[in-house]
Design a protein around this motif. Sequence first.
Motif, PDB file in Angstrom:
ATOM      1  N   MET A 250       0.805  -1.206   0.000  1.00  0.00           N
ATOM      2  CA  MET A 250       0.000   0.000   0.000  1.00  0.00           C
ATOM      3  C   MET A 250       0.848   1.270   0.000  1.00  0.00           C
ATOM      4  SD  MET A 250      -3.154  -0.846  -0.252  1.00  0.00           S
ATOM      5  CE  MET A 250      -3.975   0.669   0.187  1.00  0.00           C
ATOM      6  N   ILE A 251       2.025   1.236   0.657  1.00  0.00           N
ATOM      7  CA  ILE A 251       2.842   2.458   0.727  1.00  0.00           C
ATOM      8  C   ILE A 251       4.014   2.441  -0.255  1.00  0.00           C
ATOM      9  CG2 ILE A 251       2.201   2.965   3.105  1.00  0.00           C
ATOM     10  CD1 ILE A 251       5.719   1.765   2.369  1.00  0.00           C
ATOM     11  N   GLY A 252       4.288   1.285  -0.852  1.00  0.00           N
ATOM     12  CA  GLY A 252       5.469   1.178  -1.700  1.00  0.00           C
ATOM     13  C   GLY A 252       5.200   1.413  -3.167  1.00  0.00           C
ATOM     14  N   PHE A 253       4.233   2.279  -3.474  1.00  0.00           N
ATOM     15  CA  PHE A 253       3.790   2.449  -4.858  1.00  0.00           C
ATOM     16  C   PHE A 253       4.866   3.029  -5.757  1.00  0.00           C
ATOM     17  CE2 PHE A 253       2.213   5.597  -1.901  1.00  0.00           C
ATOM     18  CZ  PHE A 253       2.864   6.735  -2.319  1.00  0.00           C
TER      19      PHE A 253
ATOM     20  N   ARG B 176      -4.200  -2.505  -5.402  1.00  0.00           N
ATOM     21  CA  ARG B 176      -5.646  -2.769  -5.420  1.00  0.00           C
ATOM     22  C   ARG B 176      -5.918  -4.106  -4.749  1.00  0.00           C
ATOM     23  NH1 ARG B 176      -9.116  -1.458 -10.696  1.00  0.00           N
ATOM     24  NH2 ARG B 176     -10.714  -1.598  -9.100  1.00  0.00           N
ATOM     25  N   GLN B 177      -5.084  -5.064  -5.070  1.00  0.00           N
ATOM     26  CA  GLN B 177      -5.301  -6.381  -4.487  1.00  0.00           C
ATOM     27  C   GLN B 177      -5.078  -6.349  -2.977  1.00  0.00           C
ATOM     28  OE1 GLN B 177      -6.504  -9.008  -5.841  1.00  0.00           O
ATOM     29  NE2 GLN B 177      -6.196 -10.480  -4.173  1.00  0.00           N
TER      30      GLN B 177
ATOM     31  N   ILE C   6      -7.460  -6.474   2.452  1.00  0.00           N
ATOM     32  CA  ILE C   6      -7.680  -5.862   3.769  1.00  0.00           C
ATOM     33  C   ILE C   6      -9.173  -5.699   4.023  1.00  0.00           C
ATOM     34  CG2 ILE C   6      -7.349  -3.776   5.161  1.00  0.00           C
ATOM     35  CD1 ILE C   6      -4.636  -3.419   3.730  1.00  0.00           C
ATOM     36  N   PHE C   7      -9.909  -5.241   2.997  1.00  0.00           N
ATOM     37  CA  PHE C   7     -11.360  -5.086   3.144  1.00  0.00           C
ATOM     38  C   PHE C   7     -12.020  -6.410   3.510  1.00  0.00           C
ATOM     39  CE2 PHE C   7     -13.346  -1.095   1.149  1.00  0.00           C
ATOM     40  CZ  PHE C   7     -12.373  -0.285   1.709  1.00  0.00           C
ATOM     41  N   ALA C   8     -11.663  -7.462   2.794  1.00  0.00           N
ATOM     42  CA  ALA C   8     -12.256  -8.767   3.062  1.00  0.00           C
ATOM     43  C   ALA C   8     -11.880  -9.254   4.463  1.00  0.00           C
ATOM     44  CB  ALA C   8     -11.792  -9.773   2.007  1.00  0.00           C
ATOM     45  N   TYR C   9     -10.630  -9.061   4.824  1.00  0.00           N
ATOM     46  CA  TYR C   9     -10.128  -9.463   6.142  1.00  0.00           C
ATOM     47  C   TYR C   9     -10.892  -8.739   7.255  1.00  0.00           C
ATOM     48  CZ  TYR C   9      -6.665  -9.859   9.945  1.00  0.00           C
ATOM     49  OH  TYR C   9      -6.020 -10.094  11.140  1.00  0.00           O
ATOM     50  N   ALA C  10     -11.053  -7.408   7.087  1.00  0.00           N
ATOM     51  CA  ALA C  10     -11.750  -6.612   8.100  1.00  0.00           C
ATOM     52  C   ALA C  10     -13.225  -7.014   8.197  1.00  0.00           C
ATOM     53  CB  ALA C  10     -11.627  -5.127   7.777  1.00  0.00           C
TER      54      ALA C  10
ATOM     55  N   PHE D  57     -11.321   1.813   8.546  1.00  0.00           N
ATOM     56  CA  PHE D  57     -10.490   2.061   9.720  1.00  0.00           C
ATOM     57  C   PHE D  57      -9.380   1.028   9.822  1.00  0.00           C
ATOM     58  CE2 PHE D  57      -9.356   1.054  14.086  1.00  0.00           C
ATOM     59  CZ  PHE D  57      -8.828   2.273  14.480  1.00  0.00           C
ATOM     60  N   VAL D  58      -9.693  -0.245   9.597  1.00  0.00           N
ATOM     61  CA  VAL D  58      -8.669  -1.289   9.662  1.00  0.00           C
ATOM     62  C   VAL D  58      -7.585  -1.024   8.625  1.00  0.00           C
ATOM     63  CG1 VAL D  58      -8.223  -3.755   9.315  1.00  0.00           C
ATOM     64  CG2 VAL D  58     -10.207  -3.020  10.656  1.00  0.00           C
ATOM     65  N   LEU D  59      -7.982  -0.580   7.435  1.00  0.00           N
ATOM     66  CA  LEU D  59      -6.995  -0.262   6.407  1.00  0.00           C
ATOM     67  C   LEU D  59      -6.045   0.842   6.887  1.00  0.00           C
ATOM     68  CD1 LEU D  59      -7.447  -0.026   2.633  1.00  0.00           C
ATOM     69  CD2 LEU D  59      -6.511   1.943   3.804  1.00  0.00           C
ATOM     70  N   ILE D  60      -6.608   1.905   7.460  1.00  0.00           N
ATOM     71  CA  ILE D  60      -5.774   2.998   7.962  1.00  0.00           C
ATOM     72  C   ILE D  60      -4.886   2.522   9.109  1.00  0.00           C
ATOM     73  CG2 ILE D  60      -5.847   5.181   9.237  1.00  0.00           C
ATOM     74  CD1 ILE D  60      -6.260   5.579   6.326  1.00  0.00           C
ATOM     75  N   LEU D  61      -5.450   1.698  10.013  1.00  0.00           N
ATOM     76  CA  LEU D  61      -4.669   1.197  11.143  1.00  0.00           C
ATOM     77  C   LEU D  61      -3.491   0.356  10.669  1.00  0.00           C
ATOM     78  CD1 LEU D  61      -4.353   0.804  14.219  1.00  0.00           C
ATOM     79  CD2 LEU D  61      -5.841  -1.188  14.028  1.00  0.00           C
TER      80      LEU D  61
END
Length: 438
Positions: free
Chosen positions: A181-184, A223-224, A229-233, A270-274
């Motif tokens: 997510m941060i290594g774009f 994107r993946q 993360i969305f599915a996990y959360a 929120f989980v994504l941001i955390l």
Amino acid sequence: MASQDGRPDRPAPIDVVDPGLYERGGIPHDRFGWLRDNDPVHWHADPDERVPGFWAVTRHSDVVEVSRRAELFSSAERGAMFTETEPADLVLYRLMILYMDPPDHTRRRSMVNKGFTPRMIKQLTEHVRDIAHQLIDAVAAKGEADFVEDIAAPLPAYVICELLGAPIEDRDRIYRWSNQMIGFDDPEFSGSREAGADDTAAEPPPARSGGSGGSSPHKELGRQAAAEIFAYAGELAALRRAEPRDDIATQLLRSDASGHALTDEEFQLFVLILIIAGNETTRNASSGGMLAFFEHPGQWRRLLDDRSLLRTAPDEIVRWASPVNLFRRTATADTELGGKRIRRGDKVVVFYGSANRDERAIDDPFTFDVGRDPNPHLGFGGGGPHFCLGTHLARLELGVLFEALLERMPDIRLAAEPRRLRSNFINGIKEMRVEFTP
């Protein structure tokens, strides 16, 4: 020549957003120093010539002003990341606290705060200490390690698992997701998706802040990872509703005194941001702090001789490393900042790495001093509504980790030149080989 509102007739040659600068040498302090002295609110060309430039804000006082005047410098108007965002995408992104302005931000933060109370953080202390010693145990007999991969990165990922009540084995997934997510802007991280990953997965919010415009951020980075993360959360939310525990996930899914609770989508965001913020800040402060000690061995000896300095050392580490370099705001009205006329709709970018070396606010800022007190750094933000929610947790993690390193690896030393992340957003170290007595 400059126009009446202070903008140059053509872009100034100085560049403080080239990711290659940060990869090659970390924060370009020489360039920031020139800007602070000569043009502290500087009209800067965007890397993408198809979109307008931005105001680069480099002085401590100006960064604080932008941070605290949310009604004038908005996170919601066009987003908090450096990149331009499509209007349709903002509808989703504004469900994230990072993309909100008061009063929405105030209401959401009051709900999230209950997971970061002093009581919640304090009860993590012994657990964080156990994690730090377990990580050291895993490499102690070898006499060498990659400080990032073996120590700095796993610690916050383990703590995030604890906060969420997630299985500890999820740590590797959290670490991988955060990298993607941060290594774009870094080919090593942005290209690290597992073989066969579907790049057209469900629509997630991006965490990109490199060049603006161009092709969709979703396709360019993670994107993946964000979809995973969305599915996990979502799975975690269902589990915590069925089996409540004393963790932040359960706290956030419960209704507050007003009867409000996070929706599933809000919880996923929120989980994504955390995962990103909770991992990257501590991870890169830890590795950046360790590098600072290698470069300033006298400060390491001070800590060895006086452990009481662990009270002030975490803030100095964050100031020095400035793990988050920038955030973006958008002017909501015509105004003035640092003697420059800012027009409504202008992009305003604050640089924490520069503000943390501003001689006007910090005494002798180019000296690394673990006893610095007071320490008015902006490594946790410039105050205002977006002041870092996890400040106390970050201080705890850094203090406990370095206490364990002092005890277990007092002679730790650098074994090879560190490799830095190619990013203008996160001041990160990808690899740092170290040696110590087994």
